[in-house]
Design a protein around this motif. Structure first.
Motif, PDB file in Angstrom:
ATOM      1  N   LEU A  82      20.459  28.141  17.379  1.00 42.31           N
ATOM      2  CA  LEU A  82      21.546  27.233  17.727  1.00 42.31           C
ATOM      3  C   LEU A  82      22.002  26.448  16.497  1.00 42.31           C
ATOM      4  N   GLU A  83      21.052  26.104  15.635  1.00 41.09           N
ATOM      5  CA  GLU A  83      21.403  25.371  14.435  1.00 41.09           C
ATOM      6  C   GLU A  83      22.228  26.262  13.496  1.00 41.09           C
ATOM      7  N   GLN A  84      21.808  27.515  13.387  1.00 35.39           N
ATOM      8  CA  GLN A  84      22.552  28.447  12.537  1.00 35.39           C
ATOM      9  C   GLN A  84      23.996  28.607  13.006  1.00 35.39           C
ATOM     10  N   ARG A  85      24.161  28.560  14.308  1.00 38.96           N
ATOM     11  CA  ARG A  85      25.512  28.687  14.854  1.00 38.96           C
ATOM     12  C   ARG A  85      26.266  27.368  14.822  1.00 38.96           C
ATOM     13  N   GLY A  86      25.601  26.333  14.370  1.00 36.72           N
ATOM     14  CA  GLY A  86      26.271  25.040  14.238  1.00 36.72           C
ATOM     15  C   GLY A  86      26.460  24.312  15.554  1.00 36.72           C
ATOM     16  N   LEU A  87      25.689  24.685  16.561  1.00 40.51           N
ATOM     17  CA  LEU A  87      25.858  24.053  17.870  1.00 40.51           C
ATOM     18  C   LEU A  87      24.968  22.820  18.031  1.00 40.51           C
ATOM     19  N   VAL A  88      23.935  22.770  17.219  1.00 37.34           N
ATOM     20  CA  VAL A  88      23.077  21.584  17.221  1.00 37.34           C
ATOM     21  C   VAL A  88      22.662  21.287  15.785  1.00 37.34           C
ATOM     22  N   THR A  89      22.179  20.078  15.586  1.00 29.76           N
ATOM     23  CA  THR A  89      21.533  19.755  14.317  1.00 29.76           C
ATOM     24  C   THR A  89      20.106  19.318  14.617  1.00 29.76           C
ATOM     25  N   ARG A  90      19.250  19.438  13.611  1.00 24.33           N
ATOM     26  CA  ARG A  90      17.877  18.992  13.774  1.00 24.33           C
ATOM     27  C   ARG A  90      17.520  18.044  12.655  1.00 24.33           C
ATOM     28  N   ALA A  91      16.854  16.979  13.010  1.00 24.51           N
ATOM     29  CA  ALA A  91      16.451  16.014  11.998  1.00 24.51           C
ATOM     30  C   ALA A  91      15.203  15.297  12.472  1.00 24.51           C
ATOM     31  N   PRO A  92      14.336  14.959  11.544  1.00 25.28           N
ATOM     32  CA  PRO A  92      13.134  14.218  11.943  1.00 25.28           C
ATOM     33  C   PRO A  92      13.511  12.868  12.531  1.00 25.28           C
ATOM     34  N   SER A  93      12.740  12.467  13.484  1.00 27.47           N
ATOM     35  CA  SER A  93      12.996  11.194  14.135  1.00 27.47           C
ATOM     36  C   SER A  93      12.658  10.038  13.210  1.00 27.47           C
ATOM     37  N   ALA A  94      13.390   8.951  13.364  1.00 29.42           N
ATOM     38  CA  ALA A  94      13.102   7.774  12.558  1.00 29.42           C
ATOM     39  C   ALA A  94      11.828   7.092  13.053  1.00 29.42           C
ATOM     40  N   ASP A  95      11.679   7.098  14.344  1.00 27.50           N
ATOM     41  CA  ASP A  95      10.507   6.441  14.936  1.00 27.50           C
ATOM     42  C   ASP A  95       9.213   7.143  14.545  1.00 27.50           C
ATOM     43  N   ASP A  96       9.280   8.468  14.673  1.00 29.39           N
ATOM     44  CA  ASP A  96       8.052   9.240  14.514  1.00 29.39           C
ATOM     45  C   ASP A  96       8.361  10.446  13.653  1.00 29.39           C
ATOM     46  N   GLU A  97       7.832  10.421  12.457  1.00 26.08           N
ATOM     47  CA  GLU A  97       8.178  11.449  11.480  1.00 26.08           C
ATOM     48  C   GLU A  97       7.806  12.852  11.962  1.00 26.08           C
TER      49      GLU A  97
END
Lengths: 172, 172
Positions: A82-97
């Motif tokens: 899904l990320e490759q298709r640009g439908l979502v992004t993924r990122a580490p959470s600020a609260d919990d790395e």
DNA sequence: CTTAGTTGCTTCGAACTCGAAGCACATGAC
DNA sequence: GTCATGTGCTTCGAGTTCGAAGCAACTAAG
């Protein structure tokens, strides 16, 4: 307790078989519609839909996996797609790395908007067309109860990962 | 026809979500039980059960595949596995040399007998424990109708293999 | 602070699934 | 009979799935 349930009543069997059959056929049909309409697998659609449901369009990986009854590794794989298709992004959470927060993109919302009407329509044709309003009420009531029960019932005798400290803890 | 169903009622949504959730959770739980009890996958169990249901313990490949909503190639694969384990045999049909008749062996029946009680019990615990007799009646009735409808409804616009005799191509 | 245990996610390998293509038998038209 | 077509199954390749193992970050205990 009850009597040892060594067999099922004829009606129970009927209900069970009908359930599995509806489940399989419905899933197949829906899957095809999603594939045609937006080149999405059922899982991918479920993930996007779940993200779309969230007020900020975000969810943690684990919550997504639990929501769709899916393995963690399988989710990682699908999230990559899904990320490759640009439908979502993924990122580490600020609260919990450790946590990874998945966020629905504009493109993701667009796809969802494209696919949804057909999905709804398919459900109408396939499932609700033959059911009365009362039937739907009954279904919602009965299956809602069953779902609740299943959710609360540990998958098996052993829980995958258990707390060990406190003897009992309220669910978070 | 009806008005274009661009959305579902809240109850329909509830019913649908509950259905998918029960379907997933139940399947997972049952799968685990089958794995533990007889090292069978859900599909394998379904196939054996279907054979066990047959008076002579025999079925053609295609009938098996249709019965469990499964791809032909997938069935070939699973049938191979079951054959390797000695739970079924495969032999060309006398009537039609193309057909392959799958037959349940004694070992297959044994496995079924081993696994069945636990399967029944799991269903009790997971599904029927919280449902009244009336609920089960309703489920059987409603889902039976839905299953019938789904079975009769072509998967989607195109049938897999079409007769070609008639000049018109069937409506897309 | 240090250590041990827990949790969140990813990587890895093996198994499973499907559709398309291919093969062999069957059926109908001629 | 021959030919064209339909049908039943398998093979093949690509994609998907899972669990186990691994890594990093959090947490509790000392």
């Amino acid at each position: 307790m009850d009597q040892p349930p060594s067999s099922l009543t004829s009606t129970q069997l009927t209900a069970y078989f009908a359930f599995t059959e509806v489940s399989s056929l419905l899933r197949h049909a829906v899957e095809q519609q999603l594939r045609d309409a937006g080149n999405l697998s059922y899982v991918q659609f479920q993930l996007l839909a779940r993200l779309g449901d969230s007020p900020d369009g975000q969810r943690r990986m684990t919550d997504l996996a639990d929501g769709v009854v899916y393995s963690r590794s399988g989710l990682t794989y699908q999230a990559q797609l899904l990320e490759q298709r640009g439908l979502v992004t993924r990122a580490p959470s600020a609260d919990d790395e450790r946590s990874v927060v998945v966020t629905l993109t504009e493109a993701g919302r667009d796809i969802l908007a494209t696919v949804f009407p057909g999905h709804i329509e398919a459900l109408h044709h396939l499932l609700f067309a033959t059911l009365s309003d009362d039937d739907v009420d009954e279904l919602a009531r009965i299956l809602g109860r069953a779902a609740e029960h299943l959710r609360a019932t540990p998958p098996r005798s052993a829980a995958p990962r258990r707390r060990k400290t406190s003897p009992e803890r309220a669910a978070p």
